[in-house]
Motif scaffolding. Structure first.
Motif, PDB file in Angstrom:
ATOM      1  N   LEU A 150     -54.821   5.461   7.972  1.00  0.00           N
ATOM      2  CA  LEU A 150     -54.018   5.045   9.113  1.00  0.00           C
ATOM      3  C   LEU A 150     -52.540   5.123   8.754  1.00  0.00           C
ATOM      4  O   LEU A 150     -52.134   4.811   7.636  1.00  0.00           O
ATOM      5  N   ASN A 151     -51.737   5.534   9.716  1.00  0.00           N
ATOM      6  CA  ASN A 151     -50.285   5.567   9.494  1.00  0.00           C
ATOM      7  C   ASN A 151     -49.709   4.167   9.702  1.00  0.00           C
ATOM      8  O   ASN A 151     -50.412   3.265  10.185  1.00  0.00           O
ATOM      9  N   PRO A 152     -48.449   3.944   9.320  1.00  0.00           N
ATOM     10  CA  PRO A 152     -47.864   2.603   9.439  1.00  0.00           C
ATOM     11  C   PRO A 152     -47.938   2.021  10.846  1.00  0.00           C
ATOM     12  O   PRO A 152     -48.149   0.807  11.008  1.00  0.00           O
ATOM     13  N   GLU A 153     -47.788   2.864  11.869  1.00  0.00           N
ATOM     14  CA  GLU A 153     -47.849   2.375  13.255  1.00  0.00           C
ATOM     15  C   GLU A 153     -49.257   1.895  13.598  1.00  0.00           C
ATOM     16  O   GLU A 153     -49.428   0.857  14.261  1.00  0.00           O
ATOM     17  N   GLU A 154     -50.260   2.618  13.135  1.00  0.00           N
ATOM     18  CA  GLU A 154     -51.655   2.230  13.408  1.00  0.00           C
ATOM     19  C   GLU A 154     -52.016   0.942  12.665  1.00  0.00           C
ATOM     20  O   GLU A 154     -52.703   0.073  13.212  1.00  0.00           O
ATOM     21  N   ILE A 155     -51.542   0.822  11.430  1.00  0.00           N
ATOM     22  CA  ILE A 155     -51.800  -0.402  10.663  1.00  0.00           C
ATOM     23  C   ILE A 155     -51.129  -1.597  11.339  1.00  0.00           C
ATOM     24  O   ILE A 155     -51.721  -2.680  11.460  1.00  0.00           O
ATOM     25  N   LYS A 156     -49.913  -1.384  11.811  1.00  0.00           N
ATOM     26  CA  LYS A 156     -49.184  -2.460  12.507  1.00  0.00           C
ATOM     27  C   LYS A 156     -49.928  -2.875  13.775  1.00  0.00           C
ATOM     28  O   LYS A 156     -50.080  -4.066  14.068  1.00  0.00           O
ATOM     29  N   ALA A 157     -50.422  -1.888  14.530  1.00  0.00           N
ATOM     30  CA  ALA A 157     -51.165  -2.178  15.764  1.00  0.00           C
ATOM     31  C   ALA A 157     -52.427  -2.965  15.445  1.00  0.00           C
ATOM     32  O   ALA A 157     -52.772  -3.928  16.154  1.00  0.00           O
ATOM     33  N   TYR A 158     -53.109  -2.591  14.369  1.00  0.00           N
ATOM     34  CA  TYR A 158     -54.322  -3.304  13.964  1.00  0.00           C
ATOM     35  C   TYR A 158     -54.000  -4.753  13.621  1.00  0.00           C
ATOM     36  O   TYR A 158     -54.662  -5.686  14.100  1.00  0.00           O
ATOM     37  N   GLU A 159     -53.002  -4.953  12.784  1.00  0.00           N
ATOM     38  CA  GLU A 159     -52.684  -6.311  12.329  1.00  0.00           C
ATOM     39  C   GLU A 159     -52.178  -7.194  13.461  1.00  0.00           C
ATOM     40  O   GLU A 159     -52.462  -8.398  13.492  1.00  0.00           O
ATOM     41  N   GLU A 160     -51.449  -6.611  14.410  1.00  0.00           N
ATOM     42  CA  GLU A 160     -50.923  -7.395  15.525  1.00  0.00           C
ATOM     43  C   GLU A 160     -51.991  -7.711  16.570  1.00  0.00           C
ATOM     44  O   GLU A 160     -52.074  -8.827  17.075  1.00  0.00           O
ATOM     45  N   GLN A 161     -52.832  -6.727  16.902  1.00  0.00           N
ATOM     46  CA  GLN A 161     -53.817  -6.923  17.961  1.00  0.00           C
ATOM     47  C   GLN A 161     -55.072  -7.644  17.479  1.00  0.00           C
ATOM     48  O   GLN A 161     -55.672  -8.420  18.206  1.00  0.00           O
ATOM     49  N   VAL A 162     -55.444  -7.401  16.233  1.00  0.00           N
ATOM     50  CA  VAL A 162     -56.644  -8.038  15.687  1.00  0.00           C
ATOM     51  C   VAL A 162     -56.294  -9.361  15.014  1.00  0.00           C
ATOM     52  O   VAL A 162     -57.137 -10.241  14.863  1.00  0.00           O
ATOM     53  N   ASP A 163     -55.031  -9.497  14.602  1.00  0.00           N
ATOM     54  CA  ASP A 163     -54.538 -10.696  13.918  1.00  0.00           C
ATOM     55  C   ASP A 163     -55.233 -10.888  12.569  1.00  0.00           C
ATOM     56  O   ASP A 163     -55.614 -11.995  12.197  1.00  0.00           O
ATOM     57  N   LEU A 164     -55.447  -9.784  11.867  1.00  0.00           N
ATOM     58  CA  LEU A 164     -56.003  -9.811  10.517  1.00  0.00           C
ATOM     59  C   LEU A 164     -55.205  -8.856   9.644  1.00  0.00           C
ATOM     60  O   LEU A 164     -54.630  -7.897  10.130  1.00  0.00           O
ATOM     61  N   LYS A 165     -55.193  -9.120   8.355  1.00  0.00           N
ATOM     62  CA  LYS A 165     -54.562  -8.209   7.410  1.00  0.00           C
ATOM     63  C   LYS A 165     -55.402  -6.948   7.310  1.00  0.00           C
ATOM     64  O   LYS A 165     -56.629  -6.994   7.335  1.00  0.00           O
ATOM     65  N   PHE A 166     -54.734  -5.807   7.207  1.00  0.00           N
ATOM     66  CA  PHE A 166     -55.452  -4.538   7.088  1.00  0.00           C
ATOM     67  C   PHE A 166     -56.062  -4.427   5.693  1.00  0.00           C
ATOM     68  O   PHE A 166     -55.371  -4.215   4.703  1.00  0.00           O
ATOM     69  N   LEU A 167     -57.380  -4.608   5.621  1.00  0.00           N
ATOM     70  CA  LEU A 167     -58.094  -4.543   4.350  1.00  0.00           C
ATOM     71  C   LEU A 167     -59.330  -3.661   4.516  1.00  0.00           C
ATOM     72  O   LEU A 167     -60.424  -4.150   4.804  1.00  0.00           O
ATOM     73  N   PRO A 168     -59.178  -2.359   4.383  1.00  0.00           N
ATOM     74  CA  PRO A 168     -60.326  -1.466   4.552  1.00  0.00           C
ATOM     75  C   PRO A 168     -61.390  -1.716   3.492  1.00  0.00           C
ATOM     76  O   PRO A 168     -61.077  -1.844   2.306  1.00  0.00           O
ATOM     77  N   ALA A 169     -62.648  -1.811   3.916  1.00  0.00           N
ATOM     78  CA  ALA A 169     -63.760  -2.038   2.993  1.00  0.00           C
ATOM     79  C   ALA A 169     -64.365  -0.679   2.634  1.00  0.00           C
ATOM     80  O   ALA A 169     -65.216  -0.152   3.357  1.00  0.00           O
TER      81      ALA A 169
END
Length: 290
Positions: free
Chosen positions: A90-109
């Motif tokens: 994911l690019n920085p914009e996608e990671i930011k969207a994930y963290e803001e909308q999901v309200d979780l830290k981006f931690l890919p398993a």
């Protein structure tokens, strides 16, 4: 007095029954329903892990739904699904969207190493392909590469590897990787682009039949040929090795996170290995997978 005792006992039993019902409905990793979104390219390994989880936890019911990678990610952000399988970085914009909308830290398993592979019919005289051929071919109006569609994980990954946007590449489309394998001989000179997991199960009859129709082209990079075999994936020397990972919007330890933990443990990693892919966690102490 007897009536009072009976009344107290009835109230006590009622409270226990209510608590039991509430407990039955409470979130849990070992019971309940879960839908997993996955690109068709990694459907096989996802289904195998889901089957293993349901065997270990019989009160769970997991449904695997195929969806193009980009669309599955959007569904996750919009809370239409709790978990998705991904491969692209994911690019920085996608990671930011994930963290803001999901309200979780981006931690890919991360749980497996797969590969995007280039295939030709079994009787093709072509035996390998260079990185330059791939770059030039995807810029040519001849559209000699056949992908399984736009928004797919295979297209996303190849574009990312070449430093391009998918929309900037020129290619042909046949829906479904299985369809590409079966129909490729009808398009002379074309090269199919599919995910290794499409037919990576070593002893699966359907996979064997599909493998018999085509040959996988080793990729030449700087004068060296690399194959998408166990060594090429484990050491990530094959240029189009990709790491599969789970993303979830589940903040507690419910069934989605339970499934992720299971997939990354030794039992889940053994299933990944039986799928013909490279387990990500079993070898972490031996090899640093980037």
């Amino acid at each position: 007095m007897k009536n009072s005792v009976k009344l107290i006992m009835l109230l006590f039993i009622s409270m226990i029954a209510i608590n039991c019902k509430q407990e039955d409905k409470s979130p849990s990793y070992h019971k309940g329903d879960l839908t997993i979104l996955t690109d068709e390219s990694f459907k096989s390994v996802t289904e195998a892990l889901a089957e293993g989880y349901m065997i270990n936890y019989p009160e769970t019911k997991i449904k695997v739904v195929t969806k193009k990678e980009d669309l599955g990610f959007l569904d996750l952000l919009q809370d239409k699904a709790r978990i998705a399988v991904m491969s692209k970085e994911l690019n920085p914009e996608e990671i930011k969207a994930y963290e803001e909308q999901v309200d979780l830290k981006f931690l890919p398993a991360k749980f497996a190493a797969d590969a995007v592979i280039f295939i030709v019919p079994k009787d093709s005289p072509k035996n390998s392909i260079t990185m330059d051929e791939i770059k030039n071919g995807l810029a040519s109006e001849n559209k000699e590469f056949i992908f399984d569609g736009a928004n797919s994980s295979n297209l996303n990954f190849v574009a990312q590897k070449l430093g391009k946007e998918p929309k900037d590449l020129k290619f042909s489309v046949l829906p479904g990787s299985k369809n590409i394998i079966e129909e490729l001989n009808k398009f002379p000179g074309k090269i199919g682009v599919i995910g290794l997991n499409t037919f990576s199960r070593p002893y699966d009859k359907t996979s064997e039949q599909l493998r018999d129709l085509v040959k996988i082209l080793p990729v030449e990079n700087k004068g060296v040929l690399y194959n998408p075999d166990s060594t090429g994936l484990r050491e990530m020397k094959y240029p189009f090795t990709r790491v599969l990972y789970f993303l979830t919007n589940e903040g507690n330890f419910n069934i989605a996170n339970g499934f992720i933990r299971y997939s990354c443990t030794q039992l889940g990693q053994m299933i990944v290995q039986k799928e013909g892919l490279q387990p990500y966690n079993i070898y972490r102490r031996e090899v640093q997978m980037r």
